[in-house]
Design a protein around this motif. Structure first.
Motif, PDB file in Angstrom:
ATOM      1  N   THR A  27       0.844  -1.201   0.000  1.00 52.77           N
ATOM      2  CA  THR A  27       0.000   0.000   0.000  1.00 52.77           C
ATOM      3  C   THR A  27       0.873   1.243   0.000  1.00 52.77           C
ATOM      4  OG1 THR A  27      -1.725  -1.158   1.240  1.00 52.77           O
ATOM      5  CG2 THR A  27      -1.810   1.248   1.224  1.00 52.77           C
ATOM      6  N   PHE A  28       0.612   2.119  -0.968  1.00 49.01           N
ATOM      7  CA  PHE A  28       1.275   3.409  -0.997  1.00 49.01           C
ATOM      8  C   PHE A  28       0.328   4.436  -0.388  1.00 49.01           C
ATOM      9  CE2 PHE A  28       2.132   7.459  -3.364  1.00 49.01           C
ATOM     10  CZ  PHE A  28       3.340   7.747  -2.739  1.00 49.01           C
ATOM     11  N   VAL A  29       0.785   5.131   0.660  1.00 47.43           N
ATOM     12  CA  VAL A  29      -0.032   6.125   1.360  1.00 47.43           C
ATOM     13  C   VAL A  29       0.578   7.500   1.095  1.00 47.43           C
ATOM     14  CG1 VAL A  29      -0.981   6.861   3.571  1.00 47.43           C
ATOM     15  CG2 VAL A  29      -0.550   4.419   3.145  1.00 47.43           C
ATOM     16  N   PRO A  30      -0.031   8.310   0.227  1.00 42.35           N
ATOM     17  CA  PRO A  30       0.589   9.596  -0.129  1.00 42.35           C
ATOM     18  C   PRO A  30       0.498  10.652   0.965  1.00 42.35           C
ATOM     19  CG  PRO A  30      -1.506   9.333  -1.250  1.00 42.35           C
ATOM     20  CD  PRO A  30      -1.237   8.025  -0.572  1.00 42.35           C
ATOM     21  N   SER A  31      -0.534  10.590   1.788  1.00 39.51           N
ATOM     22  CA  SER A  31      -0.717  11.575   2.875  1.00 39.51           C
ATOM     23  C   SER A  31      -0.637  13.015   2.370  1.00 39.51           C
ATOM     24  CB  SER A  31       0.318  11.350   3.981  1.00 39.51           C
ATOM     25  OG  SER A  31       0.171  10.069   4.547  1.00 39.51           O
ATOM     26  N   GLY A  32      -1.257  13.262   1.202  1.00 37.53           N
ATOM     27  CA  GLY A  32      -1.324  14.611   0.672  1.00 37.53           C
ATOM     28  C   GLY A  32      -0.094  15.087  -0.059  1.00 37.53           C
ATOM     29  N   ASN A  33       0.817  14.205  -0.431  1.00 34.99           N
ATOM     30  CA  ASN A  33       2.073  14.647  -1.050  1.00 34.99           C
ATOM     31  C   ASN A  33       1.933  14.851  -2.561  1.00 34.99           C
ATOM     32  OD1 ASN A  33       2.178  12.044  -2.224  1.00 34.99           O
ATOM     33  ND2 ASN A  33       4.404  11.987  -2.061  1.00 34.99           N
ATOM     34  N   LEU A  34       3.024  15.303  -3.169  1.00 35.57           N
ATOM     35  CA  LEU A  34       3.171  15.345  -4.620  1.00 35.57           C
ATOM     36  C   LEU A  34       4.153  14.267  -5.025  1.00 35.57           C
ATOM     37  CD1 LEU A  34       3.091  16.545  -7.517  1.00 35.57           C
ATOM     38  CD2 LEU A  34       4.852  18.180  -6.774  1.00 35.57           C
ATOM     39  N   THR A  35       3.707  13.346  -5.887  1.00 43.40           N
ATOM     40  CA  THR A  35       4.592  12.310  -6.426  1.00 43.40           C
ATOM     41  C   THR A  35       4.875  12.652  -7.878  1.00 43.40           C
ATOM     42  OG1 THR A  35       3.638  10.619  -4.969  1.00 43.40           O
ATOM     43  CG2 THR A  35       4.883   9.858  -6.889  1.00 43.40           C
ATOM     44  N   THR A  36       6.169  12.818  -8.209  1.00 43.89           N
ATOM     45  CA  THR A  36       6.568  13.210  -9.555  1.00 43.89           C
ATOM     46  C   THR A  36       7.379  12.093 -10.191  1.00 43.89           C
ATOM     47  OG1 THR A  36       6.643  15.554  -8.947  1.00 43.89           O
ATOM     48  CG2 THR A  36       7.838  14.896 -10.932  1.00 43.89           C
ATOM     49  N   PHE A  37       6.998  11.707 -11.405  1.00 41.64           N
ATOM     50  CA  PHE A  37       7.782  10.766 -12.197  1.00 41.64           C
ATOM     51  C   PHE A  37       8.583  11.573 -13.216  1.00 41.64           C
ATOM     52  CE2 PHE A  37       4.593   8.005 -10.465  1.00 41.64           C
ATOM     53  CZ  PHE A  37       5.234   6.787 -10.324  1.00 41.64           C
ATOM     54  N   ASN A  38       9.909  11.550 -13.073  1.00 41.07           N
ATOM     55  CA  ASN A  38      10.801  12.218 -14.013  1.00 41.07           C
ATOM     56  C   ASN A  38      11.272  11.148 -14.992  1.00 41.07           C
ATOM     57  OD1 ASN A  38      12.795  13.691 -15.330  1.00 41.07           O
ATOM     58  ND2 ASN A  38      13.304  14.855 -13.486  1.00 41.07           N
ATOM     59  N   VAL A  39      10.576  11.061 -16.129  1.00 42.04           N
ATOM     60  CA  VAL A  39      10.760   9.917 -17.013  1.00 42.04           C
ATOM     61  C   VAL A  39      11.763  10.233 -18.120  1.00 42.04           C
ATOM     62  CG1 VAL A  39       8.517   8.889 -16.554  1.00 42.04           C
ATOM     63  CG2 VAL A  39       8.710  10.601 -18.347  1.00 42.04           C
ATOM     64  N   ALA A  40      12.657   9.289 -18.332  1.00 38.20           N
ATOM     65  CA  ALA A  40      13.593   9.328 -19.449  1.00 38.20           C
ATOM     66  C   ALA A  40      13.552   7.943 -20.068  1.00 38.20           C
ATOM     67  CB  ALA A  40      14.998   9.667 -18.980  1.00 38.20           C
ATOM     68  N   GLY A  41      13.219   7.857 -21.339  1.00 34.56           N
ATOM     69  CA  GLY A  41      12.992   6.545 -21.917  1.00 34.56           C
ATOM     70  C   GLY A  41      11.598   6.083 -21.525  1.00 34.56           C
ATOM     71  N   THR A  42      11.482   4.818 -21.128  1.00 32.81           N
ATOM     72  CA  THR A  42      10.179   4.258 -20.753  1.00 32.81           C
ATOM     73  C   THR A  42      10.237   3.769 -19.320  1.00 32.81           C
ATOM     74  OG1 THR A  42       9.731   3.576 -23.037  1.00 32.81           O
ATOM     75  CG2 THR A  42       8.440   2.525 -21.306  1.00 32.81           C
ATOM     76  N   ASN A  43       9.363   4.292 -18.488  1.00 34.17           N
ATOM     77  CA  ASN A  43       9.230   3.854 -17.102  1.00 34.17           C
ATOM     78  C   ASN A  43       7.828   3.307 -16.890  1.00 34.17           C
ATOM     79  OD1 ASN A  43      11.111   6.723 -16.526  1.00 34.17           O
ATOM     80  ND2 ASN A  43      11.902   4.699 -16.046  1.00 34.17           N
ATOM     81  N   SER A  44       7.644   2.534 -15.822  1.00 34.83           N
ATOM     82  CA  SER A  44       6.343   1.922 -15.575  1.00 34.83           C
ATOM     83  C   SER A  44       5.877   2.185 -14.147  1.00 34.83           C
ATOM     84  CB  SER A  44       6.386   0.413 -15.845  1.00 34.83           C
ATOM     85  OG  SER A  44       7.269  -0.240 -14.937  1.00 34.83           O
ATOM     86  N   LEU A  45       4.561   2.175 -14.003  1.00 32.28           N
ATOM     87  CA  LEU A  45       3.898   2.307 -12.712  1.00 32.28           C
ATOM     88  C   LEU A  45       2.961   1.122 -12.580  1.00 32.28           C
ATOM     89  CD1 LEU A  45       2.836   3.669 -10.155  1.00 32.28           C
ATOM     90  CD2 LEU A  45       1.556   5.261 -11.596  1.00 32.28           C
ATOM     91  N   SER A  46       3.282   0.223 -11.665  1.00 30.68           N
ATOM     92  CA  SER A  46       2.509  -1.011 -11.544  1.00 30.68           C
ATOM     93  C   SER A  46       2.345  -1.386 -10.081  1.00 30.68           C
ATOM     94  CB  SER A  46       3.200  -2.150 -12.308  1.00 30.68           C
ATOM     95  OG  SER A  46       4.478  -2.423 -11.735  1.00 30.68           O
ATOM     96  N   GLY A  47       1.576  -2.422  -9.838  1.00 28.31           N
ATOM     97  CA  GLY A  47       1.366  -2.862  -8.467  1.00 28.31           C
ATOM     98  C   GLY A  47       0.176  -3.782  -8.353  1.00 28.31           C
ATOM     99  N   THR A  48      -0.449  -3.756  -7.177  1.00 28.66           N
ATOM    100  CA  THR A  48      -1.594  -4.614  -6.891  1.00 28.66           C
ATOM    101  C   THR A  48      -2.815  -3.749  -6.633  1.00 28.66           C
ATOM    102  OG1 THR A  48      -0.140  -6.261  -5.882  1.00 28.66           O
ATOM    103  CG2 THR A  48      -2.491  -6.428  -5.384  1.00 28.66           C
ATOM    104  N   GLY A  49      -3.892  -3.994  -7.376  1.00 25.20           N
ATOM    105  CA  GLY A  49      -5.122  -3.236  -7.177  1.00 25.20           C
ATOM    106  C   GLY A  49      -4.974  -1.794  -7.620  1.00 25.20           C
TER     107      GLY A  49
END
Length: 211
Positions: free
Chosen positions: A20-42
């Motif tokens: 479980t990822f709990v952001p608690s109101g944060n900013l999550t930034t993906f600084n992508v170069a090439g190909t990146n992925s965002l995966s997980g469960t549910g």
């Protein structure tokens, strides 16, 4: 679980949220170069989510974004997954940096599901931005507040509930894109302009050879 404690988080690679990822109101930034992925469960939960860099972020799970989605540069590819968005969406960066959203046909794409009216912005100086599939499912509607914006839908515009108010902006339905009537068109489920002769309105691009 991983609790961000409200602290901003920048990722320069892949994210796998098997717990479980709990952001608690944060900013999550993906600084992508090439190909990146965002995966997980549910469904993976975020507060503010941003994409920047010149690459592609491949989303491989459903996402729930409680605050804003910002694609300042690069490509945000949903790959047919559902992106539930509760606040506003921003694409591109002035003066001429492109932020693009792409979708696999058949999905819901970015679903506007806020409790209050949501806003859609194209931040390039020329107002241009390309989106894959978006779904309007907000009884209070979605508005494009900048009259000079020029949004192109490349895959599908799904009208489920609420008015998409494009004001004086231009909304182009691409050559392989379509508008889906998820619920019956009505005064509470439609595209709306300013009803002015200066409005840019809605345009449809037909494939070459169409008669």
């Amino acid at each position: 679980s991983f609790n961000a404690q409200g602290l901003n988080l920048t990722l320069r690679g892949n994210m796998v949220a098997s717990g479980t990822f709990v952001p608690s109101g944060n900013l999550t930034t993906f600084n992508v170069a090439g190909t990146n992925s965002l995966s997980g469960t549910g469904t993976i939960n975020f507060a503010d989510l941003a994409v920047q860099g010149g690459g592609v972020l491949n989303v491989l799970n459903n996402l729930s974004i409680s605050d804003d989605l910002t694609v300042g540069s690069g490509t945000f590819a949903d790959n047919g997954n559902t992106i539930s968005l509760y606040q506003n969406a921003y694409f591109g960066t002035a003066p001429a940096t492109t932020g693009t959203h792409t979708s696999t046909p058949g999905g819901q794409g970015i679903v506007f599901v806020g409790a209050a009216q949501q806003q859609l912005f194209a931040l390039r100086t020329d107002g241009a931005a390309t989106l894959g599939t978006i779904t309007i499912n907000n009884a209070n509607g979605v508005i494009v507040p900048d009259l000079a914006d020029k949004f192109t839908i490349a895959t599908e515009l799904r009208l489920q509930s609420g008015v998409l108010d494009i004001g004086g902006s231009l909304l182009t339905i691409g050559s392989s894109a379509q508008i889906e009537e998820v619920s019956l068109f009505s005064v509470t489920n439609m595209i709306q302009t300013n009803s002015s002769f200066t409005d840019n309105g809605v345009a449809k691009v037909f494939p070459a050879g169409t008669t």
